[in-house]
Design a protein around this motif. Structure first.
Motif, PDB file in Angstrom:
ATOM      1  N   ARG A  97      14.067  63.752 -28.943  1.00 53.17           N
ATOM      2  CA  ARG A  97      12.985  63.177 -29.729  1.00 53.17           C
ATOM      3  C   ARG A  97      11.922  64.239 -29.945  1.00 53.17           C
ATOM      4  N   THR A  98      11.236  64.154 -31.067  1.00 55.46           N
ATOM      5  CA  THR A  98      10.039  64.986 -31.236  1.00 55.46           C
ATOM      6  C   THR A  98       8.915  64.374 -30.416  1.00 55.46           C
ATOM      7  N   ASP A 100       6.042  63.301 -31.381  1.00 53.75           N
ATOM      8  CA  ASP A 100       5.465  62.125 -32.036  1.00 53.75           C
ATOM      9  C   ASP A 100       6.344  60.889 -31.887  1.00 53.75           C
ATOM     10  N   GLU A 101       7.628  61.088 -31.646  1.00 52.29           N
ATOM     11  CA  GLU A 101       8.563  59.967 -31.513  1.00 52.29           C
ATOM     12  C   GLU A 101       8.676  59.455 -30.079  1.00 52.29           C
ATOM     13  N   THR A 102       7.996  60.107 -29.138  1.00 52.64           N
ATOM     14  CA  THR A 102       8.163  59.803 -27.718  1.00 52.64           C
ATOM     15  C   THR A 102       6.969  59.014 -27.195  1.00 52.64           C
ATOM     16  N   THR A 103       7.249  57.932 -26.477  1.00 56.83           N
ATOM     17  CA  THR A 103       6.172  57.114 -25.907  1.00 56.83           C
ATOM     18  C   THR A 103       5.650  57.744 -24.612  1.00 56.83           C
ATOM     19  N   GLU A 106       8.039  57.160 -21.773  1.00 58.89           N
ATOM     20  CA  GLU A 106       9.189  58.056 -21.815  1.00 58.89           C
ATOM     21  C   GLU A 106       8.828  59.453 -21.320  1.00 58.89           C
ATOM     22  N   ARG A 151      12.798  69.318 -31.260  1.00 58.85           N
ATOM     23  CA  ARG A 151      13.623  68.109 -31.141  1.00 58.85           C
ATOM     24  C   ARG A 151      13.739  67.634 -29.694  1.00 58.85           C
TER      25      ARG A 151
END
Length: 260
Positions: A97-98, A100-103, A106, A151
């Protein structure tokens, strides 16, 4: 060559597949006695049925991020094997994940797994290792720890922290006769990549698909590595013949590293 591993008691985390399983098989062939763990003990036992005929094997279900679970596994292993001469901290995964895509959760989970997944095991086995005449810890890490990718932003950051921690541990444990070294892997043909291949919906076979990725990532040898190709350096670092190596890193990535 005799690696002088016969009878040596080695603990491996994440041993039900991939590099952990390949290392267990290589060590068993050398005559080492094994303590193996994974989250799914049934899967682990199914994967190592042949090893039990070759050597002593202790198995357990273990969450390496849970200190109580790790302590129970290590205490049982030390009791049943009569001590500990080496360990391979191998449990791990990659979060594709980038940033910005990671909580946030996570991110915490990634650091918990990478840092405490090794530290919990080392803390639990430290006393037993100190009693060995040739103690060795091998931490399976990634070249990603030295050259991050967008990524895999969080995984790269966690692995960089683990690499730094490994060097500190090498200094801390050296007076006790415990060596600590890291193996940095590149892209390896394991279950994670096969799952990504299935999810990709590619019209090509896995070899063609993975070769395209290898070229895109700049792997000089033009292919993924195999679990056995990683298991060999891990196994040799556990050998008493490597008694003067600590705080070192070995890159096993087919020439993918871009740093000097």
């Amino acid at each position: 060559m005799d690696l002088q591993l016969k009878g040596r008691r080695i603990l491996i985390t994440g041993a039900s597949s991939g590099i952990g399983l390949a290392t267990a098989r290589m060590l068993a062939a050398e005559g080492a006695r094994l303590a193996l763990c994974a989250r799914d003990e049934d899967r682990l036992r199914a994967a190592i049925t042949d090893l039990a005929e070759m050597t002593d094997v202790v198995t357990a279900s273990c969450d390496v991020t849970d200190r109580a679970s790790v302590n129970a596994f290590v205490d049982d292993a030390v009791g049943r094997l009569g001590g500990l001469d080496g360990m391979v901290c191998n449990a791990g995964r990659s979060l594709m994940r980038t940033l910005d895509e990671t909580t946030d959760d996570e991110i915490r989970d990634e650091f918990d797994l990478k840092i405490f997944g090794a530290l919990n095991v080392i803390r639990a086995g430290r006393k037993a290792l100190a009693d060995s005449d040739s103690a060795s810890i091998v931490i399976v890490n990634a070249i990603l720890s030295r050259q991050p990718e967008l990524r895999l932003a969080v995984t790269a950051a966690a692995r960089a922290g683990l690499l730094n921690l490994s060097r500190s541990l090498a200094g801390d444990l050296a007076p006790e006769g415990i060596r600590v070294n890291s193996v940095l892997l590149g892209l390896v043909d394991t279950g994670q990549w096969h799952r990504r291949y299935q999810e990709s919906g590619s019209e090509h076979d896995f070899d063609t698909w993975s070769a395209d990725i290898a070229r895109d990532r700049g792997i000089a040898l033009g292919r993924f590595g195999t679990a056995d190709e990683l298991a060999f350096p891990v196994t040799t670092l556990l050998s008493p013949l490597n008694s003067y190596m600590t705080g070192a890193t070995l890159d096993v990535g087919g020439g993918v590293h871009r740093y000097v």
